[in-house]
Design an enzyme around this catalytic site. Sequence first.
Site, PDB file in Angstrom:
ATOM      1  N   GLU A 155      -4.710  -5.092   6.268  1.00 39.65           N
ATOM      2  CA  GLU A 155      -5.009  -6.512   6.154  1.00 39.65           C
ATOM      3  C   GLU A 155      -5.596  -7.072   7.440  1.00 39.65           C
ATOM      4  O   GLU A 155      -5.517  -6.452   8.504  1.00 39.65           O
ATOM      5  CB  GLU A 155      -3.736  -7.282   5.787  1.00 39.65           C
ATOM      6  CG  GLU A 155      -3.220  -6.945   4.420  1.00 39.65           C
ATOM      7  CD  GLU A 155      -1.992  -7.718   4.019  1.00 39.65           C
ATOM      8  OE1 GLU A 155      -1.619  -7.602   2.836  1.00 39.65           O
ATOM      9  OE2 GLU A 155      -1.385  -8.428   4.857  1.00 39.65           O
ATOM     10  N   GLU A 161      -6.826   2.116  -1.741  1.00 44.51           N
ATOM     11  CA  GLU A 161      -7.715   2.989  -2.496  1.00 44.51           C
ATOM     12  C   GLU A 161      -9.069   3.125  -1.807  1.00 44.51           C
ATOM     13  O   GLU A 161      -9.588   4.227  -1.650  1.00 44.51           O
ATOM     14  CB  GLU A 161      -7.934   2.435  -3.921  1.00 44.51           C
ATOM     15  CG  GLU A 161      -6.671   2.297  -4.733  1.00 44.51           C
ATOM     16  CD  GLU A 161      -6.001   0.930  -4.611  1.00 44.51           C
ATOM     17  OE1 GLU A 161      -5.395   0.482  -5.585  1.00 44.51           O
ATOM     18  OE2 GLU A 161      -6.075   0.308  -3.518  1.00 44.51           O
ATOM     19  N   CYS A 209      -7.100  -3.256  -7.856  1.00 43.09           N
ATOM     20  CA  CYS A 209      -7.844  -4.494  -8.093  1.00 43.09           C
ATOM     21  C   CYS A 209      -9.187  -4.133  -8.725  1.00 43.09           C
ATOM     22  O   CYS A 209      -9.588  -2.957  -8.747  1.00 43.09           O
ATOM     23  CB  CYS A 209      -8.024  -5.268  -6.789  1.00 43.09           C
ATOM     24  SG  CYS A 209      -9.163  -4.498  -5.614  1.00 43.09           S
TER      25      CYS A 209
END
Length: 172
Positions: A76, A87, A122
């Site tokens: 992050e 991923e 996502c």
Amino acid sequence: MRLCDLAVKKTHMVKKTINIDYSAFANTKEMPETDRILINRAIEIAKLSYSPYSKFPVGAAVQLENGEIFAGNNQENIAFPSGTCAERTVLNYVHANFPDKKIKTIAITATNTTTAEPVTPCGFCRQVIVEMEMKQKSPLRIILHKIGGETYVFETSKAILPLAFDDNVLKN
């Protein structure tokens, strides 16, 4: 067109359904040893995640066709778009360093989740996974693991993104 004309106009709409096939395991002990090793590597790397803002550590591990395993976690950044999902961290590393090696399987897990099901990639990551599969022209298995819960196995990336954007739309 008058309102009464609209009432008699026929539609050619057809309702369709997309089915997704996957295997669900209640216990990883039922899975092949190579899958369990990959899941455990994803769990280990998730614990090293840099996720101070979301407090949502995710790990991903890939196995190449030659048996080599690589792992990555989410990274992050306070400027949120600057972060990277687990991923994409591992897939981009493998693609940059081993562009001619095929990825056989990717295992994904999160260590701090309250959902009953495994965490799924996502949309951004799903598209990247599909692109990797298209590039290598062979199936890329996906293992979605829930610590203390079920594990889902998809035999191809198209199962998690059935209407994926591909290069066919770019051709004239």
